[in-house]
Design a protein around this motif. Structure first.
Motif, PDB file in Angstrom:
ATOM      1  N   GLU A  44      25.604   7.876  -8.504  1.00 60.00           N
ATOM      2  CA  GLU A  44      25.075   8.496  -9.714  1.00 60.00           C
ATOM      3  C   GLU A  44      23.572   8.721  -9.521  1.00 60.00           C
ATOM      4  OE1 GLU A  44      26.205   6.420 -13.281  1.00 60.00           O
ATOM      5  OE2 GLU A  44      28.164   5.952 -12.433  1.00 60.00           O
ATOM      6  N   PRO A  45      23.206   9.839  -8.916  1.00 55.42           N
ATOM      7  CA  PRO A  45      21.792  10.076  -8.588  1.00 55.42           C
ATOM      8  C   PRO A  45      20.888  10.017  -9.811  1.00 55.42           C
ATOM      9  CG  PRO A  45      23.191  11.693  -7.524  1.00 55.42           C
ATOM     10  CD  PRO A  45      24.065  10.934  -8.484  1.00 55.42           C
ATOM     11  N   ARG A  46      19.705   9.453  -9.603  1.00 57.45           N
ATOM     12  CA  ARG A  46      18.670   9.410 -10.634  1.00 57.45           C
ATOM     13  C   ARG A  46      17.324   9.245  -9.946  1.00 57.45           C
ATOM     14  NH1 ARG A  46      21.680   4.962 -10.882  1.00 57.45           N
ATOM     15  NH2 ARG A  46      20.728   2.967 -10.444  1.00 57.45           N
ATOM     16  N   VAL A  47      16.295   9.700 -10.619  1.00 55.98           N
ATOM     17  CA  VAL A  47      14.951   9.583 -10.069  1.00 55.98           C
ATOM     18  C   VAL A  47      14.388   8.201 -10.373  1.00 55.98           C
ATOM     19  CG1 VAL A  47      14.491  12.059 -10.199  1.00 55.98           C
ATOM     20  CG2 VAL A  47      13.864  10.574 -12.122  1.00 55.98           C
ATOM     21  N   MET A  48      13.415   7.798  -9.576  1.00 55.16           N
ATOM     22  CA  MET A  48      12.726   6.529  -9.796  1.00 55.16           C
ATOM     23  C   MET A  48      11.888   6.667 -11.068  1.00 55.16           C
ATOM     24  SD  MET A  48      10.465   4.405  -7.031  1.00 55.16           S
ATOM     25  CE  MET A  48      11.880   3.875  -6.050  1.00 55.16           C
ATOM     26  N   ALA A  49      11.965   5.660 -11.917  1.00 48.03           N
ATOM     27  CA  ALA A  49      11.370   5.760 -13.251  1.00 48.03           C
ATOM     28  C   ALA A  49       9.868   5.515 -13.290  1.00 48.03           C
ATOM     29  CB  ALA A  49      12.070   4.784 -14.196  1.00 48.03           C
ATOM     30  N   ASP A  50       9.357   4.587 -12.476  1.00 46.47           N
ATOM     31  CA  ASP A  50       7.939   4.245 -12.574  1.00 46.47           C
ATOM     32  C   ASP A  50       7.477   3.564 -11.290  1.00 46.47           C
ATOM     33  OD1 ASP A  50       8.538   1.359 -12.799  1.00 46.47           O
ATOM     34  OD2 ASP A  50       9.125   1.829 -14.847  1.00 46.47           O
TER      35      ASP A  50
ATOM     36  N   GLY B 240       6.362   0.609 -10.800  1.00 44.67           N
ATOM     37  CA  GLY B 240       6.899  -0.741 -10.643  1.00 44.67           C
ATOM     38  C   GLY B 240       8.237  -0.740  -9.930  1.00 44.67           C
ATOM     39  N   ALA B 241       9.039   0.291 -10.164  1.00 49.16           N
ATOM     40  CA  ALA B 241      10.330   0.405  -9.482  1.00 49.16           C
ATOM     41  C   ALA B 241      10.129   0.588  -7.981  1.00 49.16           C
ATOM     42  CB  ALA B 241      11.133   1.567 -10.061  1.00 49.16           C
ATOM     43  N   ALA B 242       9.044   1.247  -7.594  1.00 45.01           N
ATOM     44  CA  ALA B 242       8.751   1.423  -6.170  1.00 45.01           C
ATOM     45  C   ALA B 242       8.462   0.078  -5.517  1.00 45.01           C
ATOM     46  CB  ALA B 242       7.570   2.378  -5.986  1.00 45.01           C
ATOM     47  N   SER B 243       7.686  -0.764  -6.174  1.00 43.77           N
ATOM     48  CA  SER B 243       7.395  -2.095  -5.623  1.00 43.77           C
ATOM     49  C   SER B 243       8.661  -2.913  -5.468  1.00 43.77           C
ATOM     50  CB  SER B 243       6.401  -2.839  -6.523  1.00 43.77           C
ATOM     51  OG  SER B 243       5.146  -2.216  -6.479  1.00 43.77           O
ATOM     52  N   LYS B 244       9.525  -2.864  -6.468  1.00 44.06           N
ATOM     53  CA  LYS B 244      10.797  -3.607  -6.399  1.00 44.06           C
ATOM     54  C   LYS B 244      11.677  -3.073  -5.271  1.00 44.06           C
ATOM     55  CE  LYS B 244      10.757  -4.913 -11.221  1.00 44.06           C
ATOM     56  NZ  LYS B 244      11.246  -4.595 -12.552  1.00 44.06           N
ATOM     57  N   ALA B 245      11.724  -1.758  -5.124  1.00 45.70           N
ATOM     58  CA  ALA B 245      12.535  -1.154  -4.062  1.00 45.70           C
ATOM     59  C   ALA B 245      12.022  -1.584  -2.694  1.00 45.70           C
ATOM     60  CB  ALA B 245      12.526   0.369  -4.187  1.00 45.70           C
ATOM     61  N   MET B 246      10.713  -1.537  -2.490  1.00 45.87           N
ATOM     62  CA  MET B 246      10.154  -1.927  -1.190  1.00 45.87           C
ATOM     63  C   MET B 246      10.453  -3.395  -0.887  1.00 45.87           C
ATOM     64  SD  MET B 246       6.547   0.161  -0.943  1.00 45.87           S
ATOM     65  CE  MET B 246       5.830  -0.784  -2.267  1.00 45.87           C
ATOM     66  N   GLN B 247      10.399  -4.228  -1.899  1.00 42.51           N
ATOM     67  CA  GLN B 247      10.720  -5.650  -1.705  1.00 42.51           C
ATOM     68  C   GLN B 247      12.179  -5.809  -1.267  1.00 42.51           C
ATOM     69  OE1 GLN B 247      10.031  -8.079  -5.173  1.00 42.51           O
ATOM     70  NE2 GLN B 247      10.352  -9.967  -4.042  1.00 42.51           N
ATOM     71  N   ARG B 248      13.099  -5.100  -1.940  1.00 39.03           N
ATOM     72  CA  ARG B 248      14.522  -5.144  -1.552  1.00 39.03           C
ATOM     73  C   ARG B 248      14.710  -4.625  -0.130  1.00 39.03           C
ATOM     74  NH1 ARG B 248      15.264  -2.514  -6.296  1.00 39.03           N
ATOM     75  NH2 ARG B 248      15.902  -0.626  -5.194  1.00 39.03           N
ATOM     76  N   TRP B 249      14.039  -3.521   0.196  1.00 35.29           N
ATOM     77  CA  TRP B 249      14.196  -2.934   1.524  1.00 35.29           C
ATOM     78  C   TRP B 249      13.688  -3.879   2.601  1.00 35.29           C
ATOM     79  CZ3 TRP B 249      11.710   2.274  -0.264  1.00 35.29           C
ATOM     80  CH2 TRP B 249      12.631   2.967  -1.083  1.00 35.29           C
ATOM     81  N   ASN B 250      12.557  -4.521   2.367  1.00 38.92           N
ATOM     82  CA  ASN B 250      12.039  -5.477   3.352  1.00 38.92           C
ATOM     83  C   ASN B 250      12.955  -6.684   3.494  1.00 38.92           C
ATOM     84  OD1 ASN B 250       9.837  -3.992   4.255  1.00 38.92           O
ATOM     85  ND2 ASN B 250       8.435  -4.883   2.773  1.00 38.92           N
ATOM     86  N   GLU B 251      13.602  -7.098   2.414  1.00 43.58           N
ATOM     87  CA  GLU B 251      14.581  -8.192   2.494  1.00 43.58           C
ATOM     88  C   GLU B 251      15.746  -7.785   3.400  1.00 43.58           C
ATOM     89  OE1 GLU B 251      14.757 -11.369   1.219  1.00 43.58           O
ATOM     90  OE2 GLU B 251      12.654 -11.084   0.660  1.00 43.58           O
ATOM     91  N   ARG B 252      16.229  -6.559   3.242  1.00 50.67           N
ATOM     92  CA  ARG B 252      17.337  -6.068   4.076  1.00 50.67           C
ATOM     93  C   ARG B 252      16.937  -6.044   5.542  1.00 50.67           C
ATOM     94  NH1 ARG B 252      20.884  -1.257   1.503  1.00 50.67           N
ATOM     95  NH2 ARG B 252      22.455  -2.206   2.832  1.00 50.67           N
TER      96      ARG B 252
ATOM     97  N   ASP C  58       0.811  -1.216   0.000  1.00 49.44           N
ATOM     98  CA  ASP C  58       0.000   0.000   0.000  1.00 49.44           C
ATOM     99  C   ASP C  58       0.849   1.273   0.000  1.00 49.44           C
ATOM    100  OD1 ASP C  58      -2.265  -1.570   0.056  1.00 49.44           O
ATOM    101  OD2 ASP C  58      -2.593  -1.325   2.210  1.00 49.44           O
ATOM    102  N   ASP C  59       2.136   1.163   0.338  1.00 54.91           N
ATOM    103  CA  ASP C  59       3.032   2.319   0.383  1.00 54.91           C
ATOM    104  C   ASP C  59       3.615   2.671  -0.981  1.00 54.91           C
ATOM    105  OD1 ASP C  59       2.764   2.454   3.201  1.00 54.91           O
ATOM    106  OD2 ASP C  59       4.386   0.989   3.457  1.00 54.91           O
ATOM    107  N   GLY C  60       3.362   1.858  -1.992  1.00 58.38           N
ATOM    108  CA  GLY C  60       4.030   2.021  -3.282  1.00 58.38           C
ATOM    109  C   GLY C  60       3.842   3.363  -3.950  1.00 58.38           C
ATOM    110  N   ASP C  61       2.634   3.889  -3.941  1.00 66.56           N
ATOM    111  CA  ASP C  61       2.402   5.187  -4.591  1.00 66.56           C
ATOM    112  C   ASP C  61       3.204   6.284  -3.893  1.00 66.56           C
ATOM    113  OD1 ASP C  61       0.692   4.058  -6.472  1.00 66.56           O
ATOM    114  OD2 ASP C  61      -1.126   4.605  -5.361  1.00 66.56           O
ATOM    115  N   ARG C  62       3.245   6.220  -2.572  1.00 66.09           N
ATOM    116  CA  ARG C  62       3.993   7.241  -1.828  1.00 66.09           C
ATOM    117  C   ARG C  62       5.495   7.101  -2.067  1.00 66.09           C
ATOM    118  NH1 ARG C  62       3.398  12.369   0.330  1.00 66.09           N
ATOM    119  NH2 ARG C  62       4.494  12.516   2.306  1.00 66.09           N
ATOM    120  N   VAL C  63       6.005   5.865  -2.076  1.00 67.11           N
ATOM    121  CA  VAL C  63       7.427   5.651  -2.360  1.00 67.11           C
ATOM    122  C   VAL C  63       7.774   6.227  -3.726  1.00 67.11           C
ATOM    123  CG1 VAL C  63       9.175   3.880  -2.867  1.00 67.11           C
ATOM    124  CG2 VAL C  63       7.734   3.679  -0.838  1.00 67.11           C
ATOM    125  N   PHE C  64       6.945   5.933  -4.728  1.00 71.55           N
ATOM    126  CA  PHE C  64       7.191   6.476  -6.055  1.00 71.55           C
ATOM    127  C   PHE C  64       7.146   8.005  -6.026  1.00 71.55           C
ATOM    128  CE2 PHE C  64       5.514   7.623 -10.379  1.00 71.55           C
ATOM    129  CZ  PHE C  64       6.743   7.521 -11.009  1.00 71.55           C
TER     130      PHE C  64
END
Length: 173
Positions: free
Chosen positions: A38-44, A46-58, A17-23
């Motif tokens: 190399e700073p860059r903005v989140m593209a879409d 879907g990238a937010a969902s992937k990031a949250m999954q990685r963060w929860n794994e950590r 449920d946090d995905g829209d806010r993360v994006f």
């Protein structure tokens, strides 16, 4: 799952449920310009969902994690706070198991002390788990984050290229 709480904040694992806010946070250059070699903005979204999954794994390796910072009064995710091992040094020196505290917040949460409050909570969480020292690394022109380090009572170690392959201001508590 709640990791720790402060007076105004609940620091917890991410939910889908946090995905829209993360994006919304990480699509903004004013946030992302300070992050990574190399700073860059989140593209879409879907990238937010992937990031949250990685963060929860950590976050499965206590006491470390990259967590959602939710405002208790509104239930709004204001940003991210992290407590993670620093990467192996990029300057060729051996790693010593250093740990980093960091924060990334939506601009609508800036200027209210939420980064300081969440980082203070993350540092206390780390100390309770037996971590003896915690670092912060900040781009030299990131005035707001440099001020957070000072408010946290962190000691300046000066500039370094030890981590992330770029020159950063290093702090220690």
């Amino acid at each position: 799952m709640v990791v720790f709480e402060t007076e105004r904040l609940v620091v917890r694992h991410w939910s889908e449920d946090d995905g829209d806010r993360v994006f919304d946070i990480y699509r903004r250059w004013e946030v992302s310009r300070w992050l990574g070699a190399e700073p860059r903005v989140m593209a879409d979204r879907g990238a937010a969902s992937k990031a949250m999954q990685r963060w929860n794994e950590r976050g499965r390796t206590a006491p470390y994690g990259v967590w959602a910072v939710e405002e208790r009064a509104t239930g709004t995710v204001a940003g991210t706070v992290l407590l993670v091992p620093l990467p192996e040094p990029s300057d060729g020196t051996p790693g010593r198991g250093e740990v980093e505290v960091g924060w990334h917040f939506h601009p609508d949460a800036w200027g209210r002390g939420l980064a300081t409050e969440s980082a203070r909570g993350a540092i206390a969480h780390g100390f309770r788990a037996g971590i003896g020292q915690i670092h912060a690394v900040v781009r030299p022109d990131n005035v707001a984050s440099l001020a957070v380090c000072r408010r946290l009572g962190m000691r300046s170690l000066g500039r370094t290229t030890r981590w992330y392959g770029t020159e950063l201001e290093a702090f220690l508590v």
